[in-house]
Design a protein around this motif. Structure first.
Motif, short mmCIF file in Angstrom:
data_model
loop_
_atom_site.label_atom_id
_atom_site.label_comp_id
_atom_site.label_asym_id
_atom_site.label_seq_id
_atom_site.Cartn_x
_atom_site.Cartn_y
_atom_site.Cartn_z
N ASP A 44 49.25 39.66 44.93
CA ASP A 44 48.43 40.35 43.95
C ASP A 44 47.00 39.85 44.10
N ALA A 76 46.26 45.33 44.46
CA ALA A 76 46.33 45.22 43.00
C ALA A 76 47.77 45.48 42.58
N CYS A 136 42.85 42.10 40.93
CA CYS A 136 41.70 42.99 40.87
C CYS A 136 41.10 43.12 39.47
N THR A 137 41.91 43.09 38.43
CA THR A 137 41.37 43.30 37.08
C THR A 137 41.07 42.00 36.36
#
Length: 100
Positions: free
Chosen positions: A90, A54, A93-94
């Protein structure tokens, strides 16, 4: 041994022998799979290690720590004479649309 102990041991032995399944077949042996192919690198070409973490969003501080730790571990290292290079990605994750 007393007669009672001998009889008890004989009974236990008879139960163990009787519980064995003489009709069960042995598992069929399988062959060992061949080893995976060898990856060959040109002299001086780096071994690349990918880090998916992340690197943005709510978990960014944790992801950056993970990626930094991987780079610190690889810094100045070689594998069979090849330098080690870390590539950060990256994992999104969000962001459900971007998540790997």
């Amino acid at each position: 041994m007393t007669g009672g102990r001998v009889a008890a041991l004989a009974a236990i032995f008879a139960v163990i022998v009787a519980c064995g399944d003489s009709t069960a077949s042995s598992p069929t042996p399988t062959s060992t799979p061949p080893p995976p192919p060898v990856i060959e690198l040109a002299p001086g070409e780096p071994v690349v290690v990918g880090i998916s973490a992340a690197l943005s969003g709510d978990q960014m501080s944790l992801g950056l720590d993970i990626a930094d730790a991987a780079e610190m571990a690889a810094d100045g290292r070689t594998v069979a004479g090849h330098p080690v290079r870390v590539v950060r990605v990256d994992d999104g994750c969000t962001d459900a649309e971007q998540a790997v």
